[in-house]
Structures are given as structure tokens and as C-alpha cells.
Design an enzyme around this catalytic site. Structure first.
Site, PDB file in Angstrom:
ATOM      1  N   CYS A  99       2.019  -4.870   3.645  1.00 49.79           N
ATOM      2  CA  CYS A  99       0.909  -4.017   4.076  1.00 49.79           C
ATOM      3  C   CYS A  99       0.086  -4.724   5.156  1.00 49.79           C
ATOM      4  CB  CYS A  99       0.044  -3.671   2.865  1.00 49.79           C
ATOM      5  SG  CYS A  99      -1.543  -2.900   3.245  1.00 49.79           S
TER       6      CYS A  99
ATOM      7  N   CYS B 202      -3.671  -5.076   4.553  1.00 50.59           N
ATOM      8  CA  CYS B 202      -3.908  -6.059   3.489  1.00 50.59           C
ATOM      9  C   CYS B 202      -3.866  -7.475   4.063  1.00 50.59           C
ATOM     10  CB  CYS B 202      -2.850  -5.943   2.394  1.00 50.59           C
ATOM     11  SG  CYS B 202      -2.753  -4.340   1.594  1.00 50.59           S
TER      12      CYS B 202
END
Length: 236
Positions: free
Chosen positions: A157, A160
Site C-alpha cells: 500500500c 501506508c
């Protein structure tokens, strides 16, 4: 006239039932086999899709501005089998697609439930995953500390990964005041499902054992700091 009205209502109900299927993993898998012509649609983000998906799935991000336009390009004569991370986005997407005349079947519990059943996947990157949490240990830590910020992330991600240094920086600044729990999405499906996490990145904020905030998506450092302040009661 009454008989005709009843017939219309009956047919509408039956059609709605047929178009509103929500299937458990096993039944959804069987449906994929039974309908090789169907479109298997993953409505998660491109980042989530890049971390692994059902074999032969096509990705159209439900939260992208172009979702409606992309859907309008699809063939309404083909059935659609749809899923997201845990079922929230796919339910909304399915409702929209049904309003446009598509026949849609949803995967109950989404990608999370699919993976807990050890079903086939495609496109999963070869990465070293962090140790998984037990749901019991997670709940205990979240409730036993006065101020807790939980960071749900994945190594595939991009948002993230961009936030990780900021989270680590704030964890250092609030050391002794706020407990930071990092939960990798892969391998911790039980925790994600228990707290209704259907998108990565996501954050939970606990104060004195009570959940006071749940948020998803990328946050710049000032917005991340707000979560830490909320956990200690600096801001409501």
C-alpha cells in the site's frame, strides 16, 4: 387490474432477489466456475488490487471519480461477480450497477473472507510479512492502555508506506503517552473483520479502552497528529 398489479410486484420481487445475491465464499467460488462468461470485478483501490486479488479479476476502483463512466462501458448482458476488501464498497457498487441494469452477485465478507478460506489468489507479491496478532492479544492491548492509536497497513500500500515514517516520528514524540499498534492487513483478517476495516490504510483511536475514532485513507502529519491528540484527550 389487481391481479396484474400483484403479478408486477411479484416479478419485481423475484427479479430483485435474483439480482441481489450475496454469497458465502464457497458458493461464490462455485458461481465463478458456473459462469465463465461473467465479469469478476474487484472494486478496491489499485494498490489493494496490486497486493493480490481473485484469479482473472478486473479492477475498477469504486471510490474513483471515473467509476460510473467505466461501468457504463461494460456489457450489461454479462453477469457481474463483485467483491472488495470486506463487503462495504462492493455492496454500494453493486447497488449502483443494479440501478443501471446489471445482474450482480456479491461476495459476502469480501477479499478478507476469501483469504481466510485459503482460496486461490493471483498477483500476490513475494514480501516478508510481519508477525500476525491474535485477536485476543490485540483487544487486550487496545483496552488496557489509556491512549492507543492503531495503524492498519499493508506493505503493498503506497499511502501506508508514505505515512510510516510520520507514524514512527509521532510514536517517538508521544512515547509514554500513546501506545501505537501496527497491524499488517495480510495475516490479520480476524482483527480487520472484528473492527469493520474495509480499506487500507485505516486508523483506530482508543481512549481508556473505548473506541473514539475510526478513519481511512492517507493523512498528512498534522492530521495524523490529531489522532494522537484525540487518544490523550487533547482534542475531542
Amino acid at each position: 387490474m389487481k391481479k396484474f398489479s400483484f403479478l408486477v410486484l411479484f416479478l419485481t420481487f423475484c427479479t430483485g432477489q435474483a439480482f441481489s445475491q450475496v454469497l458465502e465464499v464457497e458458493s461464490f467460488s462455485t458461481k465463478i466456475t458456473e459462469l465463465p462468461q461473467a465479469l469478476l470485478l474487484d472494486v478496491r483501490t489499485a494498490g489493494e488490487f496490486g497486493g493480490g486479488h481473485l484469479p482473472k479479476a478486473r479492477n475498477i476502483d469504486f471510490r474513483s471519480e471515473a467509476f460510473g463512466q467505466e461501468v457504463d462501458k461494460l456489457d450489461k448482458s454479462k453477469p457481474v461477480l463483485i467483491y472488495c476488501l470486506s463487503g462495504g464498497r462492493s455492496a454500494q457498487a453493486a447497488e449502483l450497477m443494479r440501478s443501471k441494469g446489471f445482474q450482480v452477485t456479491e461476495l459476502k465478507g469480501g477479499y478478507l473472507k476469501w483469504t481466510t478460506k485459503m482460496m486461490p489468489l493471483e498477483g500476490v507479491p513475494a514480501v516478508q510479512h510481519d508477525a500476525a496478532w491474535s485477536l485476543t492479544d490485540f483487544e487486550k492491548l487496545a483496552k488496557e492502555n489509556d491512549a492507543v492509536v492503531v495503524d492498519f497497513y499493508a506493505k503493498w500500500c503506497a499511502p501506508c508506506l508514505k505515512m510510516m515514517p510520520m507514524v514512527d516520528k509521532l510514536a517517538g514524540e508521544y512515547k509514554g503517552k500513546v501506545t501505537v499498534i501496527k497491524v499488517e492487513a495480510d495475516g490479520n483478517q480476524a482483527i480487520l473483520q472484528a473492527h469493520g476495516i474495509d480499506e487500507i490504510p485505516s486508523f483506530l483511536v482508543f481512549r481508556q479502552g473505548k473506541l473514539i475514532q475510526k478513519t481511512s485513507g492517507f493523512r498528512e502529519e498534522p492530521k495524523l497528529k490529531e489522532l494522537f491528540d484525540q487518544s490523550i484527550g487533547t482534542i475531542q
